[in-house]
Design a protein around this motif. Sequence first.
Motif, PDB file in Angstrom:
ATOM      1  N   ARG A 149      34.231  23.139  39.383  1.00  0.00           N
ATOM      2  CA  ARG A 149      33.621  22.489  38.211  1.00  0.00           C
ATOM      3  C   ARG A 149      33.419  20.993  38.422  1.00  0.00           C
ATOM      4  N   ARG A 150      34.175  20.410  39.378  1.00  0.00           N
ATOM      5  CA  ARG A 150      33.998  18.987  39.663  1.00  0.00           C
ATOM      6  C   ARG A 150      32.817  18.750  40.602  1.00  0.00           C
ATOM      7  N   PHE A 151      32.482  19.773  41.410  1.00  0.00           N
ATOM      8  CA  PHE A 151      31.433  19.605  42.420  1.00  0.00           C
ATOM      9  C   PHE A 151      30.499  20.818  42.432  1.00  0.00           C
ATOM     10  N   PRO A 152      29.706  21.013  41.360  1.00  0.00           N
ATOM     11  CA  PRO A 152      28.782  22.152  41.318  1.00  0.00           C
ATOM     12  C   PRO A 152      27.607  21.935  42.288  1.00  0.00           C
ATOM     13  N   LEU A 163      32.652  14.713  54.406  1.00  0.00           N
ATOM     14  CA  LEU A 163      32.849  15.211  53.046  1.00  0.00           C
ATOM     15  C   LEU A 163      33.022  14.081  52.046  1.00  0.00           C
ATOM     16  N   TRP A 164      33.761  13.043  52.458  1.00  0.00           N
ATOM     17  CA  TRP A 164      34.031  11.944  51.524  1.00  0.00           C
ATOM     18  C   TRP A 164      32.750  11.213  51.132  1.00  0.00           C
ATOM     19  N   ASP A 165      31.782  11.123  52.055  1.00  0.00           N
ATOM     20  CA  ASP A 165      30.490  10.516  51.738  1.00  0.00           C
ATOM     21  C   ASP A 165      29.703  11.400  50.776  1.00  0.00           C
ATOM     22  N   ILE A 166      29.767  12.726  50.990  1.00  0.00           N
ATOM     23  CA  ILE A 166      29.065  13.650  50.106  1.00  0.00           C
ATOM     24  C   ILE A 166      29.575  13.510  48.671  1.00  0.00           C
ATOM     25  N   LEU A 167      30.890  13.490  48.521  1.00  0.00           N
ATOM     26  CA  LEU A 167      31.467  13.435  47.178  1.00  0.00           C
ATOM     27  C   LEU A 167      31.161  12.108  46.495  1.00  0.00           C
ATOM     28  N   GLN A 168      31.127  11.038  47.264  1.00  0.00           N
ATOM     29  CA  GLN A 168      30.832   9.732  46.674  1.00  0.00           C
ATOM     30  C   GLN A 168      29.342   9.591  46.359  1.00  0.00           C
ATOM     31  N   ASN A 169      28.481  10.007  47.297  1.00  0.00           N
ATOM     32  CA  ASN A 169      27.048   9.810  47.110  1.00  0.00           C
ATOM     33  C   ASN A 169      26.441  10.757  46.084  1.00  0.00           C
ATOM     34  N   ASP A 172      29.413  10.888  42.708  1.00  0.00           N
ATOM     35  CA  ASP A 172      29.974   9.629  42.218  1.00  0.00           C
ATOM     36  C   ASP A 172      31.496   9.710  42.089  1.00  0.00           C
ATOM     37  N   THR A 173      32.125  10.310  43.113  1.00  0.00           N
ATOM     38  CA  THR A 173      33.567  10.508  43.100  1.00  0.00           C
ATOM     39  C   THR A 173      34.191   9.868  44.334  1.00  0.00           C
ATOM     40  N   GLN A 174      35.022   8.868  44.114  1.00  0.00           N
ATOM     41  CA  GLN A 174      35.750   8.215  45.199  1.00  0.00           C
ATOM     42  C   GLN A 174      37.082   8.936  45.393  1.00  0.00           C
ATOM     43  N   ILE A 175      37.323   9.437  46.603  1.00  0.00           N
ATOM     44  CA  ILE A 175      38.536  10.185  46.873  1.00  0.00           C
ATOM     45  C   ILE A 175      39.607   9.276  47.469  1.00  0.00           C
ATOM     46  N   ASN A 176      40.804   9.380  46.908  1.00  0.00           N
ATOM     47  CA  ASN A 176      41.978   8.705  47.451  1.00  0.00           C
ATOM     48  C   ASN A 176      42.926   9.765  47.998  1.00  0.00           C
ATOM     49  N   LEU A 206      46.690  19.976  63.678  1.00  0.00           N
ATOM     50  CA  LEU A 206      46.308  20.378  62.326  1.00  0.00           C
ATOM     51  C   LEU A 206      46.628  19.222  61.387  1.00  0.00           C
ATOM     52  N   ILE A 207      45.587  18.626  60.814  1.00  0.00           N
ATOM     53  CA  ILE A 207      45.755  17.514  59.875  1.00  0.00           C
ATOM     54  C   ILE A 207      45.391  18.018  58.484  1.00  0.00           C
ATOM     55  N   THR A 208      46.359  18.027  57.599  1.00  0.00           N
ATOM     56  CA  THR A 208      46.176  18.514  56.233  1.00  0.00           C
ATOM     57  C   THR A 208      46.219  17.331  55.272  1.00  0.00           C
ATOM     58  N   ARG A 209      45.217  17.255  54.386  1.00  0.00           N
ATOM     59  CA  ARG A 209      45.138  16.123  53.475  1.00  0.00           C
ATOM     60  C   ARG A 209      44.821  16.605  52.064  1.00  0.00           C
ATOM     61  N   LEU A 210      45.474  15.963  51.100  1.00  0.00           N
ATOM     62  CA  LEU A 210      45.210  16.213  49.687  1.00  0.00           C
ATOM     63  C   LEU A 210      44.522  14.987  49.113  1.00  0.00           C
ATOM     64  N   GLY A 211      43.342  15.191  48.522  1.00  0.00           N
ATOM     65  CA  GLY A 211      42.582  14.074  47.971  1.00  0.00           C
ATOM     66  C   GLY A 211      42.486  14.150  46.464  1.00  0.00           C
ATOM     67  N   SER A 212      42.602  12.993  45.822  1.00  0.00           N
ATOM     68  CA  SER A 212      42.552  12.917  44.360  1.00  0.00           C
ATOM     69  C   SER A 212      41.526  11.888  43.907  1.00  0.00           C
ATOM     70  N   THR A 213      41.104  12.022  42.670  1.00  0.00           N
ATOM     71  CA  THR A 213      40.203  11.045  42.078  1.00  0.00           C
ATOM     72  C   THR A 213      40.992   9.805  41.669  1.00  0.00           C
ATOM     73  N   SER A 214      40.269   8.783  41.224  1.00  0.00           N
ATOM     74  CA  SER A 214      40.921   7.525  40.849  1.00  0.00           C
ATOM     75  C   SER A 214      41.901   7.691  39.693  1.00  0.00           C
ATOM     76  N   ASP A 215      41.712   8.747  38.890  1.00  0.00           N
ATOM     77  CA  ASP A 215      42.635   8.981  37.781  1.00  0.00           C
ATOM     78  C   ASP A 215      43.815   9.874  38.177  1.00  0.00           C
TER      79      ASP A 215
END
Length: 242
Positions: A149-152, A163-169, A172-176, A206-215
Amino acid sequence: MTEQQLDETSAEPLHAQLRKIFIEKIRTGSWEPGERITAELELSEEYKVSRSTIRQAVLALVNEGYLSRKRGRGTFVNPEKRDLSVLDLKFSIPSDSEHQLLKVAADQVNSTMARHLSVTDDEPLTLLQRVRYIDGEPAALESSWLVTRRFPNLLNSNMSLPLWDILQNDFDTQINYDSTAIEPVILTEDEEHLLVCPTSPTAALLITRLGSTSDGQPVVYSQSLFRGDTSRAIFRSNAGGH
């Protein structure tokens, strides 16, 4: 005449001493990337040891990713490993990096990934799988789970971008990053095939990362399998830091 001589009085096994000598040959360029190394018989004559001792040293370097064996052709020096900055991985993607799409599957239900993303077990998720290429060669297999629902309509994005560029461009979601985990693994046969690995078995990072929005809301959980024969993880600290 060899660059270094073996010490037969040392407690260190001869094959371990040879391993260090061969690594030095690689690091100094005496054995260049892509070059086929000297045959085992010639090496055994040069260092005056048995072929089995040479084979032990060579096999150790194959397992460590310095060398690759190609059936019917010999043993070759692998290209220099790429550095993966663990602390700033999202900013360290080289300009000549691109992705090849394998799969986009929306509205998936996965209770394990749902818990990672702090949503209910029945929350629809999107699975994105791609191969990352660097210098035109497959370097990593990347799988990312996102809250749908965040990325339809994610498939409409340019899938060659990070991926991080896709979500931002596009969203409009900056991932931390909340957390990063690194562990050594052995690739499966399917993973080796996708990454065109020259030898089997192949070690990987194997690099595993959890990304969150600014909130602070987790929205993406990614797992990247980097070929161990072409990559290494490095840690950087700020100059003058404590």
